[in-house]
Design a protein around this motif. Structure first.
Motif, PDB file in Angstrom:
ATOM      1  N   THR A 107       9.451   9.911   6.795  1.00 18.74           N
ATOM      2  CA  THR A 107      10.418  10.505   7.704  1.00 18.74           C
ATOM      3  C   THR A 107      11.688  10.880   6.949  1.00 18.74           C
ATOM      4  O   THR A 107      12.247  10.055   6.222  1.00 18.74           O
ATOM      5  N   CYS A 108      12.138  12.106   7.138  1.00 15.98           N
ATOM      6  CA  CYS A 108      13.378  12.582   6.517  1.00 15.98           C
ATOM      7  C   CYS A 108      14.554  11.881   7.191  1.00 15.98           C
ATOM      8  O   CYS A 108      14.636  11.851   8.430  1.00 15.98           O
ATOM      9  N   ILE A 109      15.476  11.315   6.401  1.00 12.87           N
ATOM     10  CA  ILE A 109      16.620  10.618   6.992  1.00 12.87           C
ATOM     11  C   ILE A 109      17.654  11.593   7.549  1.00 12.87           C
ATOM     12  O   ILE A 109      18.556  11.188   8.270  1.00 12.87           O
ATOM     13  N   GLY A 110      17.520  12.874   7.235  1.00 12.96           N
ATOM     14  CA  GLY A 110      18.450  13.874   7.752  1.00 12.96           C
ATOM     15  C   GLY A 110      18.042  14.386   9.110  1.00 12.96           C
ATOM     16  O   GLY A 110      18.710  14.174  10.117  1.00 12.96           O
ATOM     17  N   CYS A 111      16.887  15.051   9.169  1.00 15.71           N
ATOM     18  CA  CYS A 111      16.435  15.682  10.415  1.00 15.71           C
ATOM     19  C   CYS A 111      15.507  14.793  11.238  1.00 15.71           C
ATOM     20  O   CYS A 111      15.183  15.120  12.374  1.00 15.71           O
ATOM     21  N   ARG A 112      15.043  13.686  10.652  1.00 13.04           N
ATOM     22  CA  ARG A 112      14.159  12.723  11.300  1.00 13.04           C
ATOM     23  C   ARG A 112      12.753  13.261  11.564  1.00 13.04           C
ATOM     24  O   ARG A 112      11.991  12.681  12.335  1.00 13.04           O
ATOM     25  N   LYS A 113      12.379  14.355  10.919  1.00  4.87           N
ATOM     26  CA  LYS A 113      11.025  14.888  11.076  1.00  4.87           C
ATOM     27  C   LYS A 113      10.095  14.192  10.096  1.00  4.87           C
ATOM     28  O   LYS A 113      10.465  13.909   8.976  1.00  4.87           O
ATOM     29  N   ARG A 114       8.866  13.948  10.568  1.00  6.24           N
ATOM     30  CA  ARG A 114       7.852  13.324   9.717  1.00  6.24           C
ATOM     31  C   ARG A 114       7.156  14.419   8.927  1.00  6.24           C
ATOM     32  O   ARG A 114       6.852  15.480   9.457  1.00  6.24           O
ATOM     33  N   GLU A 115       6.936  14.125   7.650  1.00  3.83           N
ATOM     34  CA  GLU A 115       6.386  15.130   6.737  1.00  3.83           C
ATOM     35  C   GLU A 115       5.570  14.412   5.667  1.00  3.83           C
ATOM     36  O   GLU A 115       5.763  13.231   5.409  1.00  3.83           O
ATOM     37  N   SER A 116       4.703  15.141   5.042  1.00  6.68           N
ATOM     38  CA  SER A 116       3.959  14.597   3.907  1.00  6.68           C
ATOM     39  C   SER A 116       4.960  14.219   2.806  1.00  6.68           C
ATOM     40  O   SER A 116       5.949  14.924   2.588  1.00  6.68           O
ATOM     41  N   ALA A 117       4.718  13.129   2.124  1.00  8.78           N
ATOM     42  CA  ALA A 117       5.628  12.676   1.063  1.00  8.78           C
ATOM     43  C   ALA A 117       5.767  13.729  -0.036  1.00  8.78           C
ATOM     44  O   ALA A 117       6.787  13.779  -0.725  1.00  8.78           O
ATOM     45  N   ARG A 138       9.402   9.728  -8.294  1.00  2.00           N
ATOM     46  CA  ARG A 138       9.049   8.570  -7.449  1.00  2.00           C
ATOM     47  C   ARG A 138       8.715   7.336  -8.270  1.00  2.00           C
ATOM     48  O   ARG A 138       7.754   6.624  -7.996  1.00  2.00           O
ATOM     49  N   ARG A 139       9.521   7.076  -9.296  1.00  3.27           N
ATOM     50  CA  ARG A 139       9.245   5.955 -10.196  1.00  3.27           C
ATOM     51  C   ARG A 139      10.398   4.952 -10.281  1.00  3.27           C
ATOM     52  O   ARG A 139      10.213   3.884 -10.857  1.00  3.27           O
ATOM     53  N   LEU A 140      11.575   5.281  -9.785  1.00  5.51           N
ATOM     54  CA  LEU A 140      12.714   4.373  -9.912  1.00  5.51           C
ATOM     55  C   LEU A 140      12.493   3.125  -9.063  1.00  5.51           C
ATOM     56  O   LEU A 140      11.919   3.204  -7.971  1.00  5.51           O
ATOM     57  N   PRO A 141      12.946   1.982  -9.547  1.00  2.00           N
ATOM     58  CA  PRO A 141      12.777   0.747  -8.774  1.00  2.00           C
ATOM     59  C   PRO A 141      13.755   0.699  -7.603  1.00  2.00           C
ATOM     60  O   PRO A 141      14.768   1.385  -7.595  1.00  2.00           O
ATOM     61  N   GLY A 142      13.430  -0.111  -6.648  1.00  2.00           N
ATOM     62  CA  GLY A 142      14.322  -0.330  -5.519  1.00  2.00           C
ATOM     63  C   GLY A 142      13.841   0.353  -4.258  1.00  2.00           C
ATOM     64  O   GLY A 142      12.867   1.103  -4.250  1.00  2.00           O
ATOM     65  N   ARG A 143      14.554   0.061  -3.215  1.00  2.00           N
ATOM     66  CA  ARG A 143      14.232   0.624  -1.911  1.00  2.00           C
ATOM     67  C   ARG A 143      14.537   2.116  -1.914  1.00  2.00           C
ATOM     68  O   ARG A 143      15.597   2.548  -2.329  1.00  2.00           O
ATOM     69  N   GLY A 144      13.628   2.897  -1.444  1.00  3.74           N
ATOM     70  CA  GLY A 144      13.809   4.345  -1.409  1.00  3.74           C
ATOM     71  C   GLY A 144      13.926   4.857   0.013  1.00  3.74           C
ATOM     72  O   GLY A 144      13.573   4.184   0.975  1.00  3.74           O
ATOM     73  N   ALA A 145      14.454   6.058   0.127  1.00  5.66           N
ATOM     74  CA  ALA A 145      14.501   6.784   1.389  1.00  5.66           C
ATOM     75  C   ALA A 145      14.027   8.195   1.081  1.00  5.66           C
ATOM     76  O   ALA A 145      13.926   8.593  -0.084  1.00  5.66           O
ATOM     77  N   TRP A 146      13.754   8.956   2.111  1.00  4.80           N
ATOM     78  CA  TRP A 146      13.158  10.279   1.931  1.00  4.80           C
ATOM     79  C   TRP A 146      14.007  11.330   2.620  1.00  4.80           C
ATOM     80  O   TRP A 146      14.564  11.101   3.696  1.00  4.80           O
ATOM     81  N   LEU A 147      14.090  12.506   1.989  1.00  5.49           N
ATOM     82  CA  LEU A 147      14.949  13.575   2.471  1.00  5.49           C
ATOM     83  C   LEU A 147      14.314  14.917   2.127  1.00  5.49           C
ATOM     84  O   LEU A 147      13.799  15.085   1.016  1.00  5.49           O
ATOM     85  N   HIS A 148      14.352  15.856   3.081  1.00  2.00           N
ATOM     86  CA  HIS A 148      13.941  17.219   2.737  1.00  2.00           C
ATOM     87  C   HIS A 148      14.927  17.733   1.688  1.00  2.00           C
ATOM     88  O   HIS A 148      16.129  17.521   1.828  1.00  2.00           O
ATOM     89  N   PRO A 149      14.460  18.391   0.651  1.00  2.00           N
ATOM     90  CA  PRO A 149      15.369  18.840  -0.409  1.00  2.00           C
ATOM     91  C   PRO A 149      16.135  20.112  -0.044  1.00  2.00           C
ATOM     92  O   PRO A 149      16.118  21.104  -0.761  1.00  2.00           O
ATOM     93  N   VAL A 150      16.813  20.088   1.094  1.00  2.07           N
ATOM     94  CA  VAL A 150      17.635  21.210   1.557  1.00  2.07           C
ATOM     95  C   VAL A 150      18.996  20.688   1.989  1.00  2.07           C
ATOM     96  O   VAL A 150      19.126  19.540   2.429  1.00  2.07           O
TER      97      VAL A 150
END
Length: 105
Positions: A16-26, A54-66
């Motif tokens: 899920t994108c943290i900006g628009c909240r739409k679910r998308e393929s990773a 997608r290799r850095l350690p730690g908790r990640g979040a996801w965002l559309h690259p726009v």
């Protein structure tokens, strides 16, 4: 029994994108992580950095690259919640990454 190609194929994870909240393929989203950094005056700051491999350690979040999703995430204060960090977050590295990506596309 004959198998259908769709059942054999492995589906990509959905995020899920943290900006628009739409679910998308990773594959369609940019992973971001929070990193501790030294502010230069002895204090620590949290820097939000892109993790395109997608290799850095730690908790990640996801965002559309726009930029629209980046702006929405900033407005909603979604970075702190998604990455489970508090305080002022420096998103300049993420802004620069999106700006450079836009120039090259």
């Amino acid at each position: 029994m004959e198998q259908h190609p769709a059942s054999v194929r492995r589906s990509a994870p959905v995020r899920t994108c943290i900006g628009c909240r739409k679910r998308e393929s990773a594959d369609e989203l940019l992973r971001i992580v929070a990193r501790d950094a030294d502010a230069g005056d002895g204090s620590r700051i949290v820097v939000v950095v892109p993790d395109p491999r997608r290799r850095l350690p730690g908790r990640g979040a996801w965002l559309h690259p726009v930029s629209a999703c980046l702006s929405a995430a900033v407005r909603r204060r979604a970075f702190g919640r998604a990455l489970r960090v508090s305080g002022h977050l420096d998103i300049s590295a993420l802004e620069q990454h999106l700006e450079n990506r836009h120039e090259h596309s």
